[in-house]
Write an enzyme that holds these catalytic residues in place. Structure first.
Site: not given
Ligand code: AMP
Length: 301
Positions: A27-28, A32-34, A58, A144
């Site tokens: 979702m942008g 560093a998780g992404h 959602q 994630g």
């Molecule tokens: P989001 O943009 O929050 O919808 O996240 C996109 C993807 O990145 C999802 O699969 C999340 O689970 C993953 N994600 C978000 N935060 C983290 C993180 N800290 N470590 C690993 N993956 C992450």
């Protein structure tokens, strides 16, 4: 890097790709998780695609949707630098055209935890993920483990609908103090961020008790709750669940794994986190704690 907005252009580009495709749905407001998901996709696939779409279906709270962080220019620069092959940046109408009627529901796994706290959340998640998997037809899709329930729902959806994709669950990336990276962290004050570290401290403390053999549900939850409430963080739910069913349970000495998870508000910013006990306490998992200089080099405070 190709930036694509329409479905038609995406289909045309996809049909030209010869080799394996990895998809990273986001979702942008990338962090560093992404990028850890992108790195893994790049290592495992010939091509890597990232979607950036804040999926309104959602969100059950319109103010949460409108305040969700947006950072498109920086996101595109980051993905370009990383050598991502294509980014899909669709409009709302491209994903949900007028008279849109079709929703995907994963039943039992969607009900507890985030599903109970955010009505309809996982119908929104399952619908957008199903659509992305159908449109992109990736060989692998990366999610994630920070969003443990989302990962479970997506795995179930891919299995039930016999989608020809491998879902890859990736470790949670954390700051040196353990705070799970999240787009929402940008909304925390310095003080809030410091207090938010208590979320991981709580989960980790329960994890250490698990490693010492503690299996009493209430004691494990108490270990987790104490540091969090001490930091004046409002807990929405704190759960100890069977990782396969996500149902609350009483572990026994024979129990191999438990999912401890929490949703909490730090000064009105809603954060979630979890650990799989005992796996996420093993050394390799703790390697996902970034050093301060690694975070700085990724532009994350
Ligand atoms: P989001 O943009 O929050 O919808 O996240 C996109 C993807 O990145 C999802 O699969 C999340 O689970 C993953 N994600 C978000 N935060 C983290 C993180 N800290 N470590 C690993 N993956 C992450």
């Amino acid at each position: 890097m190709q930036i694509i907005k329409t479905l038609k252009a995406l289909r045309a580009t996809r049909s030209l790709l010869d080799g394996s495709l990895g998809l990273v749905p986001t979702m942008g407001a990338l962090h560093a998780g992404h990028t850890s998901l992108v790195d893994l996709s790049k290592a495992q696939c010939n091509y890597t695609a990232v979607s950036i779409f804040i999926n309104p279906k959602q969100f059950n709270d319109t103010s949460d949707l409108s305040s969700y962080p947006r950072n498109i220019e920086a996101d595109l620069n980051l993905l370009e630098e990383m050598g991502v092959d294509l980014v899909w940046l669709p409009s709302l109408e491209e994903v949900y055209p007028p008279n849109y009627q079709t929703f995907v529901e994963v039943r039992d796994l969607s009900l507890p935890l985030e599903g109970a706290a955010r009505t309809g959340h996982f119908t929104g998640v399952a619908t957008i993920v199903a659509k992305l998997l159908i449109v992109f037809q990736p060989q692998r899709a990366y999610f994630g483990r920070k969003d443990a329930q989302q990962l479970a729902v997506v795995n179930q959806l891919a299995f039930d609908l016999a989608l020809p994709v491998t879902i890859i669950g990736c470790p949670t990336i954390r700051t040196p103090d353990g705070l799970a990276l999240s787009s929402r962290n940008m909304m925390l004050s310095k003080n809030g961020e410091k207090r938010a570290n208590a979320i991981y401290r709580g989960l980790f403390t329960a994890g250490k008790a698990w490693l010492k053999g503690e299996r009493q549900r209430e004691l494990l939850l108490c270990h987790a709750r104490h540091p969090i409430t001490k930091a004046s963080i409002d807990i929405e739910y704190l759960s100890l669940a069977n990782p396969a069913t996500l149902q609350e349970f009483n572990p026994t000495k024979a129990t191999k794994q438990a999912l401890i998870s929490v949703a909490a508000s730090v000064d009105g910013v809603r954060l979630i986190d979890n650990l799989i006990l005992p796996d996420d306490l093993k050394k390799n998992s703790l390697d996902t704690l970034l050093t301060t200089s690694e975070l700085a080099s990724k532009g994350i405070r």
